[in-house]
Design a protein around this motif. Structure first.
Motif, PDB file in Angstrom:
ATOM      1  N   ALA A 130       8.136   5.679   1.347  1.00  0.00           N
ATOM      2  CA  ALA A 130       8.047   4.393   0.645  1.00  0.00           C
ATOM      3  C   ALA A 130       6.710   3.719   0.962  1.00  0.00           C
ATOM      4  O   ALA A 130       6.087   4.000   1.986  1.00  0.00           O
ATOM      5  CB  ALA A 130       9.203   3.493   1.066  1.00  0.00           C
ATOM      6  N   PRO A 131       6.260   2.808   0.084  1.00  0.00           N
ATOM      7  CA  PRO A 131       5.047   2.031   0.412  1.00  0.00           C
ATOM      8  C   PRO A 131       5.302   1.136   1.618  1.00  0.00           C
ATOM      9  O   PRO A 131       6.445   0.892   2.006  1.00  0.00           O
ATOM     10  CB  PRO A 131       4.815   1.186  -0.855  1.00  0.00           C
ATOM     11  CG  PRO A 131       5.636   1.823  -1.916  1.00  0.00           C
ATOM     12  CD  PRO A 131       6.801   2.474  -1.228  1.00  0.00           C
ATOM     13  N   TYR A 132       4.220   0.657   2.234  1.00  0.00           N
ATOM     14  CA  TYR A 132       4.397  -0.306   3.309  1.00  0.00           C
ATOM     15  C   TYR A 132       3.813  -1.651   2.897  1.00  0.00           C
ATOM     16  O   TYR A 132       2.927  -1.736   2.055  1.00  0.00           O
ATOM     17  CB  TYR A 132       3.833   0.188   4.637  1.00  0.00           C
ATOM     18  CG  TYR A 132       2.409   0.656   4.637  1.00  0.00           C
ATOM     19  CD1 TYR A 132       2.091   1.997   4.442  1.00  0.00           C
ATOM     20  CD2 TYR A 132       1.362  -0.236   4.867  1.00  0.00           C
ATOM     21  CE1 TYR A 132       0.779   2.436   4.461  1.00  0.00           C
ATOM     22  CE2 TYR A 132       0.051   0.198   4.895  1.00  0.00           C
ATOM     23  CZ  TYR A 132      -0.230   1.531   4.696  1.00  0.00           C
ATOM     24  OH  TYR A 132      -1.535   1.959   4.709  1.00  0.00           O
ATOM     25  N   ASN A 135       8.699   6.769   7.311  1.00  0.00           N
ATOM     26  CA  ASN A 135       8.507   5.331   7.461  1.00  0.00           C
ATOM     27  C   ASN A 135       9.176   4.856   8.748  1.00  0.00           C
ATOM     28  O   ASN A 135      10.349   5.126   8.976  1.00  0.00           O
ATOM     29  CB  ASN A 135       9.090   4.570   6.273  1.00  0.00           C
ATOM     30  CG  ASN A 135       8.350   4.852   4.985  1.00  0.00           C
ATOM     31  OD1 ASN A 135       8.826   5.606   4.147  1.00  0.00           O
ATOM     32  ND2 ASN A 135       7.190   4.245   4.823  1.00  0.00           N
ATOM     33  N   LEU A 195       2.353  12.642   0.594  1.00  0.00           N
ATOM     34  CA  LEU A 195       3.425  12.634  -0.403  1.00  0.00           C
ATOM     35  C   LEU A 195       3.600  13.989  -1.079  1.00  0.00           C
ATOM     36  O   LEU A 195       4.656  14.272  -1.645  1.00  0.00           O
ATOM     37  CB  LEU A 195       3.127  11.580  -1.468  1.00  0.00           C
ATOM     38  CG  LEU A 195       3.215  10.112  -1.039  1.00  0.00           C
ATOM     39  CD1 LEU A 195       2.632   9.214  -2.112  1.00  0.00           C
ATOM     40  CD2 LEU A 195       4.653   9.723  -0.757  1.00  0.00           C
ATOM     41  N   PRO A 253      -1.521   9.895  -0.452  1.00  0.00           N
ATOM     42  CA  PRO A 253      -1.065  10.879  -1.441  1.00  0.00           C
ATOM     43  C   PRO A 253      -0.970  12.292  -0.879  1.00  0.00           C
ATOM     44  O   PRO A 253      -0.124  13.080  -1.318  1.00  0.00           O
ATOM     45  CB  PRO A 253      -2.130  10.785  -2.542  1.00  0.00           C
ATOM     46  CG  PRO A 253      -2.688   9.406  -2.409  1.00  0.00           C
ATOM     47  CD  PRO A 253      -2.655   9.100  -0.945  1.00  0.00           C
ATOM     48  N   THR A 255       0.849  -1.191   0.000  1.00  0.00           N
ATOM     49  CA  THR A 255       0.000   0.000   0.000  1.00  0.00           C
ATOM     50  C   THR A 255       0.882   1.237   0.000  1.00  0.00           C
ATOM     51  O   THR A 255       1.798   1.348   0.822  1.00  0.00           O
ATOM     52  CB  THR A 255      -0.911   0.020   1.241  1.00  0.00           C
ATOM     53  OG1 THR A 255      -1.685  -1.172   1.271  1.00  0.00           O
ATOM     54  CG2 THR A 255      -1.838   1.223   1.214  1.00  0.00           C
ATOM     55  N   ARG A 256       0.601   2.147  -0.907  1.00  0.00           N
ATOM     56  CA  ARG A 256       1.373   3.385  -0.943  1.00  0.00           C
ATOM     57  C   ARG A 256       0.937   4.294   0.199  1.00  0.00           C
ATOM     58  O   ARG A 256      -0.145   4.150   0.772  1.00  0.00           O
ATOM     59  CB  ARG A 256       1.169   4.108  -2.278  1.00  0.00           C
ATOM     60  CG  ARG A 256      -0.236   4.631  -2.481  1.00  0.00           C
ATOM     61  CD  ARG A 256      -0.374   5.401  -3.789  1.00  0.00           C
ATOM     62  NE  ARG A 256       0.482   6.568  -3.809  1.00  0.00           N
ATOM     63  CZ  ARG A 256       0.489   7.452  -4.807  1.00  0.00           C
ATOM     64  NH1 ARG A 256      -0.292   7.274  -5.855  1.00  0.00           N
ATOM     65  NH2 ARG A 256       1.276   8.497  -4.766  1.00  0.00           N
TER      66      ARG A 256
END
Length: 288
Positions: free
Chosen positions: A42-44, A124, A20, A17, A13-14
């Motif tokens: 980063a995505p998780y 993250n 970001l 947004p 999952t990104r």
């Protein structure tokens, strides 16, 4: 009549947004607290296990139980950083770009070369969040107990436990996920008439990360929520055994006039309060 199900999966999952998006947003007129975008998030990753059993008791009746576990890595947490105001120039924020009120607040703190700001940005985390849960479901027709065919009920209960370990996990949970939720429905469906009474309950939960409004360890929470809804349908073709007649529907949403509320760290510090009220809807559907 008995079905066993098992699954294992990995999902990515990104990040949000909104988080970001690069840039700065000040949360008050003093330009001393704000949020900073993090385009390098980063995505998780989540590793998922599910195991369930279903027992079908006849007609639409069944009893089901499912246990599940999710292990999440790389999830995002808020981090507060105190920066000199002049460091914000790299993000396009200068003294001249501020409003007159913000400039006065900067001047009161020693001017642009001396003032500092607290910026909140997501990053993250290095820890792991483990979510385990149990879901119980029961759909039961009541034809054998009642003299009128068509009555029944359905019940779904979900229990969830969350545990975070490692770096960046203090106070961290999956947001908006209650420890307990319950959905109960009583229905009647026979000979062109359908009526359903539904009750929804979810326990209050944490709905934001920590470090809200520049305050460390402060988060937003929601109250317990209960809602009662009613829906009905009258198929006049079946009720009067005549072709060409319409179907009428009547629904009531939030019959209990429940208010949704969130609070800031303490239950008496209301953050948002939303009263949607009751909604009545009458519908007519016809084929010609």
């Amino acid at each position: 009549n008995v079905v066993l199900r098992a699954s294992a999966s990995r999902s990515m999952t990104r990040a949000n947004p909104e988080a970001l998006r690069p840039g700065i947003n000040f949360s008050n007129p003093s330009a001393d607290i704000g949020s900073l975008g993090a385009p390098n998030l980063a995505p998780y990753i989540s590793d998922n296990l599910d195991l369930g059993i279903e027992w079908y008791t006849g007609r639409e009746g069944y009893v089901a139980a499912t246990v599940f576990q999710k292990k999440l890595n790389g999830f995002t947490v808020n981090q507060n950083t105190t920066l000199p105001f002049t460091d914000l120039a790299q993000y396009g924020v200068t003294y001249d770009s501020l409003t007159a009120t913000q400039q006065q607040a900067i001047d009161a703190r020693g001017g642009p070369n001396s003032a500092t700001v607290v910026m909140t940005a997501q990053r993250n985390a290095g820890g792991q969040l483990k979510v385990t849960g149990l879901e119980l479901g029961w759909v039961q027709p009541l034809d054998r107990l009642l003299p009128w065919r068509g009555f029944g009920f359905s019940e779904t209960l979900t229990l969830i436990n969350q545990k975070a370990t490692g770096e960046g996990t203090q106070g961290f949970v999956a947001l908006g996920v209650p420890k307990k939720s319950n959905n109960f429905q009583l229905y009647y469906e026979n000979k062109g008439f359908m009526a359903r009474l539904s009750h929804t309950y979810s326990q209050g939960s944490q709905v934001s990360g920590l470090n809200q409004n520049g305050i460390a360890a402060a988060a937003l929470y929601s109250d317990d929520f209960k809602q009662l809804d009613f829906s009905s349908q009258f198929d006049l073709e079946k009720l009067f055994d005549r072709d060409g007649l319409p179907t009428v529907t009547f629904d009531v949403v939030n019959a209990t006039d429940t208010v949704r509320r969130t609070y800031f760290q303490f239950s008496n510090a209301t953050f948002t309060s939303y009263k949607p009220g009751r909604t009545y809807s009458l519908g007519l559907r016809m084929k010609f």
